[in-house]
Write an enzyme that holds these catalytic residues in place. Structure first.
Site, PDB file in Angstrom:
ATOM      1  N   ILE A  24     -46.689 -56.147  -8.064  1.00 41.40           N
ATOM      2  CA  ILE A  24     -46.804 -57.090  -9.322  1.00 41.40           C
ATOM      3  C   ILE A  24     -46.147 -58.564  -8.751  1.00 41.40           C
ATOM      4  O   ILE A  24     -45.477 -58.609  -7.701  1.00 41.40           O
ATOM      5  CB  ILE A  24     -45.436 -56.560 -10.196  1.00 41.40           C
ATOM      6  CG1 ILE A  24     -45.801 -55.252 -10.562  1.00 41.40           C
ATOM      7  CG2 ILE A  24     -45.235 -57.588 -11.300  1.00 41.40           C
ATOM      8  CD1 ILE A  24     -44.683 -54.551 -11.098  1.00 41.40           C
ATOM      9  N   CYS A  25     -46.791 -59.690  -9.007  1.00 42.66           N
ATOM     10  CA  CYS A  25     -46.433 -60.704  -8.742  1.00 42.66           C
ATOM     11  C   CYS A  25     -45.595 -61.663  -9.868  1.00 42.66           C
ATOM     12  O   CYS A  25     -46.286 -62.120 -10.838  1.00 42.66           O
ATOM     13  CB  CYS A  25     -47.811 -61.732  -8.491  1.00 42.66           C
ATOM     14  SG  CYS A  25     -47.354 -63.181  -7.860  1.00 42.66           S
ATOM     15  N   LEU A  26     -44.622 -61.688  -9.788  1.00 42.65           N
ATOM     16  CA  LEU A  26     -43.542 -61.913 -10.871  1.00 42.65           C
ATOM     17  C   LEU A  26     -42.227 -62.855 -10.069  1.00 42.65           C
ATOM     18  O   LEU A  26     -41.565 -61.876  -9.285  1.00 42.65           O
ATOM     19  CB  LEU A  26     -43.268 -60.755 -11.846  1.00 42.65           C
ATOM     20  CG  LEU A  26     -42.417 -61.286 -12.858  1.00 42.65           C
ATOM     21  CD1 LEU A  26     -43.140 -61.992 -13.706  1.00 42.65           C
ATOM     22  CD2 LEU A  26     -42.027 -60.140 -13.562  1.00 42.65           C
TER      23      LEU A  26
END
Lengths: 194, 566
Positions: free
Chosen positions: A87-89
C-alpha cells in the site's frame, strides 16, 4: 518492544464500534504482533460490496513506528500493488504519528479506496489505466472485487464454466464477465446480443 | 624567448627600474599568499559553535525569539538568514513560523505548566498519568513523558534529530530541543549527546554555504564561503578543492564536465572502444581477437578459423582472395558507420587526454623543480652581487604552476565544450567551429608562453653573470604578466562567449584568480557586524512596505543599528 497494553486497548476499542464502522481487527495468534484487519469496500466505488483483508505486522517500536500493512485480498487500485498488495499511503510511512491507531490507519486505507491518487502510484499499470481509460479501470476494479473480495467470489470459475458450456469462447466469457462486473445474467445478455 | 632577449632591452630595463617594479608588484608574494581579505572561512570544531551562534543570534535579535525557535527556523531555511528575513518581510511572521513548524509561543505560555495534582489522559499509551509526568509542547499537545521519550529515541535513531515533530497527527510543530534533551538524557545520556551533535552539525550539513573539507583523513574542518558557491578554496589543512563538487580544483572545467571526464578516464570506456574497433569476437569462444597481419582468414587461439570481414566461422582452406565455402561481400552500411564513429571518438578523446595528461605531468615535474630552484636562489643570494632580490624567481615559478593548472584543465573543458556529448543542440556546427577555433588560438598562445616560462626558469641562472641574470629576470617578469593576462582573457572568453550562451545544465565555473586558489582564513566571531550587514541589505529596498509585523522587524533592526552607532 511493542506496547501490547495499548494494542490490547485498541482491539477492545475497535470491537466496540465494529457494527458502525464495519472495520475489524483480530489477532492471528496469541502473539499480538501479527494481526488481520478487514475493511468493507466503500459504497459508491467499484469496491462496494467487497470485504478486504489486510495483513498487519507490528514493528518493535509500535506505536512510535508505523504498523506494516498490506492487502491479502487482491485489489485493483492505483495506490495498491496488484501483485503484492503493498500500500502506498503516507501515514504508513513518514506521516505516521503515534497518536494514530490501527483503526484510524484502516479508515485511511478505506478512504484511499474511495479517493485514489494516480499521480503517486504504487502500481503504474493500474494508474495508467485509471488516467487514460477510466471506464475500463472501473470495470476491472469491479471484476476484481467480485472475483476476490466477495464470499461468492469462489463462484466465478463456475460462472465461466456455465457460460462456456453454452457455447461461448472462454476468453470472450472472461472479458465480458469482467466488463459487466461479474454479473452472470448481464454477461449472458451481452454475449447473446453481440 | 629570442624575441625579447636583446641587450638593448636589458639596458632599457635597468634605466627604467620604477616602471618594472610596478609590474612586479602586481605579482603575488609567493608562497605567502595574502589571506587577510579572503571571504572564505575555516570552521574548526572549536569555532563551529560560535559560527552557529552568530547566525542564531542575528535571527533571535531581529525577531525576538528564543534560541530553539531561531534554530528551528534556521534549520528549515537552511541557515540562509537573508532568505529567512525575506520570507518574514514578504509573507509575515505567521507564515514564516508555521512553515518551519514553530509555534506561536505567546498564546501557549500560560498553560504549559502542569501541576502534579491533576491527571492527564495520554492518548498514546491510553493511560492516566499525573500532571508532573506529562509535558505540554508549545503547540499545545500534551502526552506523558514516557511516550515523548520513546518518540524522541525513535526519531533520533532514524536520524531526524533536526526536525522532531510533535506526536499529534498532522501537527507540524517541531519539539522544543530542551525538552528532547532533558527527557532523552534521563534514559540514554549518550543519545542526548548525539542529538546535540546533530543539531550543531546541522550548521554544516544543511547549509549551502558551508561544506566539510573533503580531505582524507578528515581534518575536522568545514569551509564557509560568502557569496558564490562556484569557487575553489584551500582549507587550513592545506587541501585544495572545488567548493561546489568537493573534488579537486578543476576550473575552467565545470563540475559536470569534470565528473564526466574523471569517469571517462577511470572507466576505460575508451579501452572498450578500442576493442570494438580493433578486435572481433571469436565465433566459438567469444574472446576478442586482434588481427596481426596476413589475410582475412584469421584463427583464434582456440583453433577456430573465421572470416575477419564478417566474423563468421569458416573452414581452414583459403586462397588470397577466397575462403573455402564462404563469401561475405555484401556491404553493411551500419557497421561501417559505427566503426568509423567509434574510431573518430577515440582519436578525439586521445587528443585531449594526451594534452591534459602532458600538462598534469609537467605540473608534477615542475613541483619538484621548485626545490632545485629555491636552492639556486639561495646560492645566488649568498654571492657577492648587487642583485639581492630574487622574489621574481618564486613569483615566476608560482605563475608557472598556476597557469599549468589552468592549461591542463582547459583540455577536458574543450573536449566537452566542443564535443557532442553535452552541447550538441546548443550550438550550430558553424558556431561551434568558430568558437572552438578562437578558443584554441588562446589556448595555444597561453601554452607557448607557459613553455617559454618553464624553460627560462630551468636555466642555471646561479652560474650566470649579473647582467645575464637581469635579462632573465626581465623576461620572467614579462612572461608572468603576459601569462596572467592570457589566463584572464581565456576565462573572460569562456564566461562571456562560450559558456555564456549555454542554456542547458548548470555549468558555473570557479572564476580565475590570478593569486591562485584562495586560502580560507580562520573564522573570527563578531556578532554585531553580521547583523548589521544583513540588515543593511534589507533597509533600502523594503522601507516602503508597512504592516504590523514589518514594523516590529524594523524596530528591532533600528535598536540594533543604534547600538552599533554607539
Amino acid at each position: 518492544m511493542v506496547d501490547f497494553a495499548r494494542v490490547q486497548k485498541e482491539l477492545q476499542e475497535c470491537s466496540r464500534d465494529m457494527e458502525a464502522s464495519g472495520i475489524r481487527v483480530s489477532p492471528k495468534s496469541d502473539n499480538l504482533a501479527g494481526l488481520t484487519g478487514t475493511i468493507p469496500g466503500p459504497i459508491g466505488t467499484p469496491y462496494e460490496g467487497g470485504s478486504f483483508e489486510i495483513d498487519i505486522t507490528l514493528p518493535d517500536g509500535y506505536p512510535f513506528e508505523p504498523p506494516r500493512m498490506k492487502f491479502v485480498t487482491k485489489v485493483w487500485h492505483p495506490n495498491i500493488s496488484s501483485q503484492s498488495g503493498a500500500i502506498c499511503l503516507d501515514i504508513l510511512k513518514d506521516q505516521w504519528s503515534p497518536a494514530l491507531t490501527l483503526k484510524t490507519a484502516l479508515v485511511s486505507i478505506q478512504a484511499l479506496l474511495s479517493a485514489p491518487e494516480p499521480d503517486d502510484p504504487q502500481d503504474a499499470v493500474v494508474a495508467q489505466q485509471y488516467l487514460r481509460d477510466y471506464q475500463t479501470f472501473v470495470g476491472t476494479a469491479r471484476y476484481w472485487t467480485e472475483s476476490f473480495a466477495k464470499a461468492s467470489s469462489l463462484g466465478v470459475e463456475e460462472k465461466v464454466q456455465r457460460l462456456v458450456e453454452m457455447g461461448f469462447a472462454e476468453s470472450l466469457v472472461r472479458s465480458t464477465l469482467e466488463a459487466v462486473g461479474g454479473d452472470e445474467n448481464l454477461a449472458l445478455e451481452r454475449l447473446c446480443s453481440s | 624567448m629570442e624575441d625579447c632577449s636583446s641587450g638593448d632591452e636589458a639596458y632599457d630595463y635597468s634605466s627604467d627600474r620604477d616602471s618594472l617594479d610596478a609590474i612586479e608588484n602586481e605579482e603575488p608574494d609567493y608562497p605567502g599568499v595574502s589571506s587577510k581579505s579572503s571571504s572564505t572561512k575555516v570552521i574548526t570544531k572549536e569555532s563551529l559553535l560560535a559560527a552557529q551562534k552568530e547566525d542564531l543570534r542575528s535571527v533571535m535579535d531581529l525577531l525576538s525569539l528564543k534560541e530553539h525557535h531561531a534554530r528551528t527556523l534556521l534549520i528549515h531555511y537552511r541557515w540562509d538568514v537573508e532568505r529567512l528575513l525575506t520570507v518574514f518581510v514578504e509573507r509575515g511572521k505567521a507564515s514564516l513560523f508555521s512553515e518551519a513548524g514553530v509555534s506561536m509561543v505567546e498564546c501557549q505560555e500560560t498553560n504549559s505548566v502542569l501541576s502534579s495534582s491533576c491527571t492527564i489522559m495520554c492518548e498514546i499509551c491510553i493511560e492516566e498519568v499525573l500532571g508532573d509526568k506529562a509535558t505540554r509542547m508549545d503547540c499545545g499537545h500534551c502526552y506523558c513523558n514516557d511516550c515523548w521519550t520513546e518518540h524522541f529515541i525513535v526519531k533520533i535513531n532514524e536520524g531526524q534529530s533536526k526536525r522532531i515533530r510533535c506526536m499529534a497527527h498532522k501537527c507540524n510543530a517541531i519539539c522544543d530541543e530542551a525538552v528532547v534533551r532533558n527527557l532523552v538524557s534521563k534514559r540514554h545520556p549518550d543519545l542526548a549527546e548525539k542529538f546535540d551533535r546533530f543539531l550543531l552539525e546541522s550548521y554544516i550539513e544543511d547549509n549551502k554555504m558551508v561544506r566539510w573539507c573533503p580531505s582524507t583523513p578528515h581534518c575536522g574542518n568545514a569551509i564557509r564561503v560568502e557569496d558564490d558557491e562556484f569557487c575553489e578554496v584551500e582549507c587550513s589543512c592545506g587541501f585544495q578543492f572545488c567548493f561546489s563538487c568537493l573534488s579537486e580544483a578543476h576550473s575552467p572545467c565545470s563540475c559536470l564536465m569534470w565528473e564526466l571526464w574523471i569517469k571517462k578516464c577511470r572507466d576505460e570506456s575508451e579501452t572498450v572502444n578500442w576493442i570494438t574497433v580493433h578486435t572481433k569476437p571469436c565465433p566459438k569462444c567469444h574472446k576478442p581477437v586482434e588481427k596481426n597481419g596476413g589475410c582475412n582468414l584469421v584463427s583464434c587461439i582456440c583453433g577456430q578459423a573465421f572470416c575477419w570481414l564478417c566474423g563468421g566461422a569458416t573452414g581452414r582452406d583459403h586462397t588470397w582472395s577466397r575462403i573455402a565455402g564462404h563469401s561475405c561481400g555484401r556491404y553493411k552500411e551500419d557497421r561501417e558507420k559505427n566503426t568509423e564513429r567509434a574510431k573518430r571518438e577515440l582519436y578525439r578523446y586521445m587528443h585531449y587526454h594526451n594534452r591534459y595528461k602532458a600538462h598534469t605531468d609537467s605540473f608534477k615535474l615542475e613541483s619538484k623543480l621548485k626545490e632545485t630552484i629555491l636552492e639556486k636562489v639561495s646560492i645566488s643570494e649568498e654571492r657577492e652581487s648587487r642583485l639581492r632580490d630574487f622574489s621574481w624567481v618564486t613569483n615566476g615559478l608560482y605563475r608557472l604552476f598556476r597557469s599549468r593548472r589552468v592549461l591542463s584543465y582547459s583540455y577536458p573543458f574543450a573536449f566537452y565544450m566542443f564535443g557532442e556529448e553535452l552541447f550538441r543542440d546548443e550550438m550550430s556546427n558553424d558556431e561551434r567551429e568558430i568558437k572552438q577555433h578562437l578558443f584554441e588560438n588562446q589556448q595555444q598562445l597561453l601554452e607557448s608562453n607557459v613553455e617559454k616560462l618553464s624553460k627560462l626558469l630551468e636555466e642555471p641562472f646561479n652560474q650566470y653573470a649579473d647582467d645575464k641574470i637581469m635579462e632573465i629576470r626581465m623576461q620572467v617578469i614579462n612572461l608572468s604578466v603576459i601569462i596572467n593576462n592570457l589566463c584572464k582573457e581565456m576565462y573572460e572568453y569562456i564566461e562571456n562567449e562560450v559558456l555564456g550562451s549555454i542554456q542547458v545544465g548548470n555549468h558555473g565555473i570557479a572564476p580565475y584568480k590570478s593569486k591562485g586558489i584562495e586560502k580560507a582564513s580562520e573564522l573570527s566571531v563578531c556578532w554585531n557586524g553580521k547583523v548589521s550587514s544583513t540588515a543593511d541589505k534589507f533597509l533600502p529596498s523594503d522601507c516602503g512596505t508597512s504592516g504590523k509585523s514589518e514594523q516590529d522587524f524594523f524596530s528591532f533592526f533600528f535598536l540594533d543599528f543604534y547600538n552599533l552607532e554607539e
